[in-house]
Design an enzyme around this catalytic site. Structure first.
Site, PDB file in Angstrom:
ATOM      1  CB  CYS A   1      -0.924   0.012   1.208  1.00  0.00           C
ATOM      2  SG  CYS A   1      -2.146  -1.328   1.197  1.00  0.00           S
TER       3      CYS A   1
ATOM      4  CG  HIS B   1      12.543  -2.073   3.132  1.00  0.00           C
ATOM      5  ND1 HIS B   1      12.306  -3.233   3.834  1.00  0.00           N
ATOM      6  CD2 HIS B   1      12.098  -2.310   1.860  1.00  0.00           C
ATOM      7  CE1 HIS B   1      11.758  -4.130   3.031  1.00  0.00           C
ATOM      8  NE2 HIS B   1      11.617  -3.599   1.832  1.00  0.00           N
TER       9      HIS B   1
END
Length: 461
Positions: free
Chosen positions: A186, A265
């Site tokens: 998303c 990340h």
């Protein structure tokens, strides 16, 4: 430095003057040319500024409008849900934060529902073509002028790719830089903006078309694993198109300038990597499983993310408070809570991904935001559901439709995604945005909002 050297030689050859102890003119000329050449050199080496000319969010037709009751009826008609899981789905829908009417592909509303590859293609064509055509109409840019194309869709990755489909349909030029991002979750809408920014800075005076969507038909889970049913309940039909530019002349007609992008990340951690994962259940039916650790992973990813974002956007006073708190906790081992900077001093508007009511509740609590700041996210979830990577654009559309965007305002778009990722784009409004001056998915119903949708923090604005 070759530019500087060649400039000096050219000036000396043109003027035919030479340095002597009695003539200072050449020294002055050389100094002037050196300064001019250095200025030119550094200006040429500066990254191009990136502008958002305009964007469009697709609003499906009334034929795609679906109530909670109709959705449950179609789910029951498919026959794969057990009675226990049917009650679970009903309970999830009640607590999801979605309103009574959202949009799904027409094929899902037929009896029996058509859930095949052809209908999945038709869904994506409808969404992306609709968004692109609206965007081209808004901007006046022709398809042949687009030099960069970035398309992202997480779970639907056909061959030829979606970017190939856009090139074919709009007859984009042969040297277009076309990229197709899949499996990025998303947060891919914001990630695609960062990718397009880097491409635009490498290719000045270009246009980049960024498309974000998810395919509901291909991502529908048809099993009974409770951890996989949440996706069926939250995700809805939608998509967006944004036109970015590195043409300096476009500043005067663009809505926003891209100030910062930031990507975090945390996938090196095993729990973070597996908290949102596509896999088969015990009956070999494919779905996306959401771990019970998801909220904790999102919280930890947000902490890492804002530690990097804070120094870029916060005023000095907030940076000092953060540093003092950090020294107290790490150096002096004081048992005090970690200081959460006041991001309301850095941003005027917040567009937080509509992952679900629980995600928005956690975000609001973590960032200590009033209901007014969370309104675009909550109302987007209520009206359109989770449209995956395009949700942050529906939220920005809400702010525009409400007439909230003023010249100089800063907007924070932030989204979470599988992997696990947390991505940010920060925009600066270049002009006042007139409410509903052009096409907007909220235009015909914006006066009905906000609707009280289970706020968790007392509004003070």
């Amino acid at each position: 430095m070759n530019i500087l050297f060649m400039s000096l030689l050219a000036v000396l050859a043109a003027t035919r003057v030479y340095v002597t102890e009695f003539n200072t003119r050449p020294i002055v000329i050389i100094a002037f040319c050196s300064a001019a050449s250095l200025a030119y050199y550094f200006l040429m080496c500066r990254p191009s500024k990136v502008y958002l000319v305009d964007f469009a969010c697709f609003k499906p037709s009334l034929n795609c409008l679906c109530s909670k009751e109709l959705l449950l009826e179609r789910a029951k008609g498919l026959g794969f849900l057990t009675e226990e899981n049917f009650k679970l789905v009903n309970k999830i829908l009640d607590r999801s934060g979605l309103g009574p009417w959202t949009y799904v592909p027409e094929a899902m509303l037929e009896i029996p529902p058509k859930l095949n590859l052809e209908e999945a293609r038709k869904e994506t064509d409808t969404v992306l073509f609709g968004a692109v055509e609206e965007l081209l109409e808004k901007t006046g840019v022709e398809a042949k002028d687009i030099g960069i194309l970035v398309v992202n869709c997480c779970l639907y990755a056909p061959t030829p790719s979606l970017s190939d489909r856009i090139v074919n349909h709009y007859k984009l030029r042969g040297n277009v830089l076309a990229y197709n991002l899949s499996g990025m979750g998303c947060s891919a809408g914001v990630l695609a903006v960062d990718f397009a920014k880097q491409l635009l800075q490498a290719h000045p005076n270009s246009y980049a078309l960024v498309l974000s969507t998810e395919n509901q038909i291909s991502s529908l889970y048809r099993g009974n694993n409770p951890s996989m049913l949440l996706v069926n309940c939250l995700f809805r039909m939608g998509g967006s198109a944004a036109l970015l530019s590195s043409h300096p002349s476009d500043r005067y007609r663009s809505k926003y300038q891209l100030i910062h992008t930031l990507r975090t990340h945390v996938g090196a951690d095993e729990n973070s990597y597996k908290c949102v994962i596509q896999e088969e259940d015990s009956e070999q039916k494919v779905g996306v499983s959401l771990s019970k650790d998801l909220m904790n992973v999102a919280r930890d990813a947000l902490k890492v993310h804002i530690t990097s974002l804070g120094p870029l956007v916060l005023p000095v006073s907030e940076k000092l408070k953060f540093v003092v708190n950090l020294i107290e906790r790490k150096l002096f081992k004081k048992k005090v809570e970690a200081y959460m900077p006041n991001f309301k001093l850095a941003f005027n508007h917040f567009c937080m991904h509509t992952g679900g009511r629980a995600v928005l509740d956690r975000m609001q609590k973590s960032l200590e935001l009033d209901d007014w700041y969370m309104e675009p996210s909550r109302m987007t979830l209520y009206r359109f559901g989770n449209t995956s990577s395009s949700s942050v654009w529906y939220e920005l559309s809400y702010c525009e439709a409400k007439g909230r965007i003023k010249k100089g305002d800063k907007i924070w778009q932030m989204a979470f995604g599988s992997g696990f990722k947390c991505n940010t784009a920060v925009w600066l409004a270049l002009n006042n945005i007139e409410p509903a001056s052009k096409k907007n998915p909220w235009r015909d119903e914006i006066d009905d909002f906000p609707i009280k949708a289970n706020p968790t923090v007392e509004s003070t604005k």
